[in-house]
Scaffold this motif. Sequence first.
Motif, PDB file in Angstrom:
ATOM      1  N   VAL A 157       0.826  -1.207   0.000  1.00 36.38           N
ATOM      2  CA  VAL A 157       0.000   0.000   0.000  1.00 36.38           C
ATOM      3  C   VAL A 157       0.860   1.257   0.000  1.00 36.38           C
ATOM      4  O   VAL A 157       0.418   2.338   0.384  1.00 36.38           O
ATOM      5  N   GLY A 158       2.105   1.121  -0.453  1.00 39.68           N
ATOM      6  CA  GLY A 158       2.980   2.276  -0.533  1.00 39.68           C
ATOM      7  C   GLY A 158       3.723   2.600   0.734  1.00 39.68           C
ATOM      8  O   GLY A 158       4.241   3.703   0.903  1.00 39.68           O
ATOM      9  N   THR A 159       3.799   1.623   1.651  1.00 43.64           N
ATOM     10  CA  THR A 159       4.599   1.764   2.869  1.00 43.64           C
ATOM     11  C   THR A 159       5.580   0.602   2.967  1.00 43.64           C
ATOM     12  O   THR A 159       5.936   0.158   4.057  1.00 43.64           O
ATOM     13  N   GLY A 160       6.003   0.122   1.814  1.00 41.78           N
ATOM     14  CA  GLY A 160       6.862  -1.056   1.723  1.00 41.78           C
ATOM     15  C   GLY A 160       6.122  -2.173   1.014  1.00 41.78           C
ATOM     16  O   GLY A 160       4.955  -2.447   1.341  1.00 41.78           O
ATOM     17  N   ASP A 161       6.770  -2.781   0.040  1.00 37.86           N
ATOM     18  CA  ASP A 161       6.151  -3.890  -0.699  1.00 37.86           C
ATOM     19  C   ASP A 161       6.361  -5.186   0.084  1.00 37.86           C
ATOM     20  O   ASP A 161       7.133  -6.066  -0.303  1.00 37.86           O
ATOM     21  N   LEU A 162       5.643  -5.283   1.199  1.00 39.90           N
ATOM     22  CA  LEU A 162       5.911  -6.325   2.188  1.00 39.90           C
ATOM     23  C   LEU A 162       5.662  -7.721   1.641  1.00 39.90           C
ATOM     24  O   LEU A 162       6.491  -8.619   1.812  1.00 39.90           O
ATOM     25  N   THR A 163       4.518  -7.939   0.994  1.00 33.97           N
ATOM     26  CA  THR A 163       4.222  -9.304   0.543  1.00 33.97           C
ATOM     27  C   THR A 163       5.154  -9.709  -0.585  1.00 33.97           C
ATOM     28  O   THR A 163       5.647 -10.842  -0.622  1.00 33.97           O
ATOM     29  N   ALA A 164       5.404  -8.810  -1.512  1.00 37.63           N
ATOM     30  CA  ALA A 164       6.285  -9.143  -2.642  1.00 37.63           C
ATOM     31  C   ALA A 164       7.687  -9.482  -2.162  1.00 37.63           C
ATOM     32  O   ALA A 164       8.311 -10.441  -2.647  1.00 37.63           O
ATOM     33  N   LEU A 165       8.196  -8.710  -1.220  1.00 40.28           N
ATOM     34  CA  LEU A 165       9.554  -8.962  -0.743  1.00 40.28           C
ATOM     35  C   LEU A 165       9.615 -10.152   0.206  1.00 40.28           C
ATOM     36  O   LEU A 165      10.639 -10.843   0.276  1.00 40.28           O
ATOM     37  N   PHE A 342       7.922   5.511   3.418  1.00 43.98           N
ATOM     38  CA  PHE A 342       6.618   6.045   3.008  1.00 43.98           C
ATOM     39  C   PHE A 342       6.781   6.675   1.629  1.00 43.98           C
ATOM     40  O   PHE A 342       7.433   7.699   1.464  1.00 43.98           O
ATOM     41  N   ALA A 343       6.174   6.076   0.622  1.00 43.44           N
ATOM     42  CA  ALA A 343       6.502   6.367  -0.781  1.00 43.44           C
ATOM     43  C   ALA A 343       5.661   7.486  -1.379  1.00 43.44           C
ATOM     44  O   ALA A 343       5.261   7.415  -2.549  1.00 43.44           O
ATOM     45  N   ALA A 344       5.407   8.541  -0.620  1.00 42.49           N
ATOM     46  CA  ALA A 344       4.618   9.655  -1.142  1.00 42.49           C
ATOM     47  C   ALA A 344       5.241  10.303  -2.376  1.00 42.49           C
ATOM     48  O   ALA A 344       4.527  10.606  -3.341  1.00 42.49           O
ATOM     49  N   PRO A 345       6.568  10.544  -2.421  1.00 42.69           N
ATOM     50  CA  PRO A 345       7.127  11.160  -3.637  1.00 42.69           C
ATOM     51  C   PRO A 345       6.855  10.337  -4.890  1.00 42.69           C
ATOM     52  O   PRO A 345       6.535  10.892  -5.950  1.00 42.69           O
ATOM     53  N   LEU A 346       6.967   9.031  -4.774  1.00 44.65           N
ATOM     54  CA  LEU A 346       6.743   8.162  -5.933  1.00 44.65           C
ATOM     55  C   LEU A 346       5.280   8.172  -6.344  1.00 44.65           C
ATOM     56  O   LEU A 346       4.955   8.302  -7.534  1.00 44.65           O
ATOM     57  N   ALA A 347       4.382   8.023  -5.375  1.00 43.42           N
ATOM     58  CA  ALA A 347       2.950   7.988  -5.699  1.00 43.42           C
ATOM     59  C   ALA A 347       2.503   9.281  -6.364  1.00 43.42           C
ATOM     60  O   ALA A 347       1.764   9.269  -7.361  1.00 43.42           O
ATOM     61  N   ALA A 432       1.564   3.842  -3.534  1.00 42.81           N
ATOM     62  CA  ALA A 432       2.469   3.968  -4.680  1.00 42.81           C
ATOM     63  C   ALA A 432       2.370   2.769  -5.614  1.00 42.81           C
ATOM     64  O   ALA A 432       2.475   2.919  -6.836  1.00 42.81           O
ATOM     65  N   GLY A 433       2.192   1.581  -5.066  1.00 40.09           N
ATOM     66  CA  GLY A 433       2.066   0.400  -5.917  1.00 40.09           C
ATOM     67  C   GLY A 433       0.842   0.466  -6.806  1.00 40.09           C
ATOM     68  O   GLY A 433       0.888   0.105  -7.990  1.00 40.09           O
ATOM     69  N   GLN A 434      -0.260   0.931  -6.242  1.00 41.01           N
ATOM     70  CA  GLN A 434      -1.468   1.086  -7.049  1.00 41.01           C
ATOM     71  C   GLN A 434      -1.246   2.142  -8.132  1.00 41.01           C
ATOM     72  O   GLN A 434      -1.679   1.977  -9.283  1.00 41.01           O
ATOM     73  N   ALA A 435      -0.559   3.226  -7.782  1.00 43.02           N
ATOM     74  CA  ALA A 435      -0.266   4.266  -8.766  1.00 43.02           C
ATOM     75  C   ALA A 435       0.605   3.716  -9.896  1.00 43.02           C
ATOM     76  O   ALA A 435       0.395   4.046 -11.066  1.00 43.02           O
ATOM     77  N   ALA A 436       1.579   2.874  -9.555  1.00 41.04           N
ATOM     78  CA  ALA A 436       2.444   2.295 -10.585  1.00 41.04           C
ATOM     79  C   ALA A 436       1.655   1.402 -11.528  1.00 41.04           C
ATOM     80  O   ALA A 436       1.849   1.440 -12.753  1.00 41.04           O
ATOM     81  N   ARG A 437       0.751   0.604 -10.978  1.00 43.32           N
ATOM     82  CA  ARG A 437      -0.056  -0.266 -11.852  1.00 43.32           C
ATOM     83  C   ARG A 437      -0.970   0.568 -12.741  1.00 43.32           C
ATOM     84  O   ARG A 437      -1.208   0.221 -13.900  1.00 43.32           O
TER      85      ARG A 437
END
Length: 506
Positions: A157-165, A342-347, A432-437
């Motif tokens: 949810v843009g606070t670390g790609d926890l499940t993927a990693l 916290f990936a606010a800049p990326l999102a 951020a992950g949703q924004a990337a998709r």
Amino acid sequence: MDTTANGPTRVPPHDGGGTRVVLDGTTLTAGDLVALADGTAVPAVAPGARARAVRSWRAAQRLATAGRLYGRGTGVGAQRSVAVAPDDEAAHGLRLLRSHAGGAGDLLPARQVRALLAVRANQLLAGGSGIQPAFVDALTDALRLGVHPAVNEYGGVGTGDLTALAQTGLTLIGERPWLDTRREHPADLPPDGLPAPVTLRPGDALALLSSNALALGQAALAWHDLDVLLRATHAVAALSLAAVSGSPEAYAAPVHALRPYPGAARAAAEVRRLLGLPERPPGQGRRIQDPFGFRAFPQAHGCALDAADRLRTVVEVEINCPTENPLVAPDGSGAYHHGGFFAAPLALALDGLDLALLQTAQLSAARLTALGDPGLTGLTPFLAVGPAGSSGTMILEYAAHSALAELRASADPASAGHAVLSRGLEEAASFAGQAARQTLRATRAYATVLACELVAAVRALRLHPAPPPVPAFTLAAAALPAGTDDRPLTGDVTTATELLPRLAEL
């Protein structure tokens, strides 16, 4: 360009064609990251960077003996105050990976997962994670050997790609199978064709998880593919301008020098160059003013160019710095608990690009409509040639607006979302992950809109008594079918889509 649901599909060679990208934790570019993801290059770890990672690992071990570190001597999230016994830290890390490997949804394509591997390896070489360097070796070995973990789409949810990693971590330690990148199924390779399993040690688990590596990898891929399309747009818009005998005044250099946005000036200059126009084009076109699709193109498209540059800048900052929590100080003097994940800049950069892309896509659709208007072109309605009532390119408007609807949906800012997680401890998320998709989806849709315009522009110019002798038209006319009879145009749009990367290189 392949516009399947998974984006461009490339088969990465194990030797990377001899091209090497040096991972040193500080200088990786978005372009080099894409080359690693596509398998057109292989990674080489800079010795100095690996030494930095070793120092960080040893510093973390020293700091852990002096006091508890979050996620190593404690639980995580709402469990942050729960102490973990020193003799249970390794087992705690394994439980952390297993419990967080709960990704859901479809498996991601190899290209995106390889981008994750490259990002995470380079970030770990920046030297703030305290992880054992064997993880860097395993990540880079996977890229070289052409294997990747099975990673599900949903979980971050843009606070670390926890499940993927976490899924990646379990694969690196040998608990989950590797997938063969070329065939996307469990790798049927001898043991020496797989990365050596890493033995998990205290502190490794959270150190690996503390990153938005997947979202960053996806963002880099989206930037790369969009960069191609945005450059191709100059050629397509130039052909449309010529097809309606549009006024070049809107592209004059003095206009953009007085309102000095870099993207707008670049867009205008590219159209002038592609049509062989001087900086101060003489005279007017057929009309004193053209519709916005032609007159405001530099302003709208320039915003997309500037937004793409902003996204590249953010990606290159993030993939070359440590964001782990806790962050081990470079001199090993302490560890900082912080919110750098916290990936606010990326999102926000991704959302901004999606909105800017929608602006220029809407003008592409407007130009497509204009190409079917006899009042603007002096040609037949919808560029139809044949018996009365022929439809010509009419259906292209429908296809373009169908794709434009996808773009519009993707431009709804993901960063406007909200979540409260882990018993209220984490009361915000950047998504951020949703924004990337969304940007990946928008990229595919934009390619379709642009291809529809290209098909119509080439047909209009073919119907002109004197088409412009410019390379963009020569290239496109040679590639696209010449028939003007009413027929299915799917093949024309497919060919036009595949032609866009070539137009981008003009």
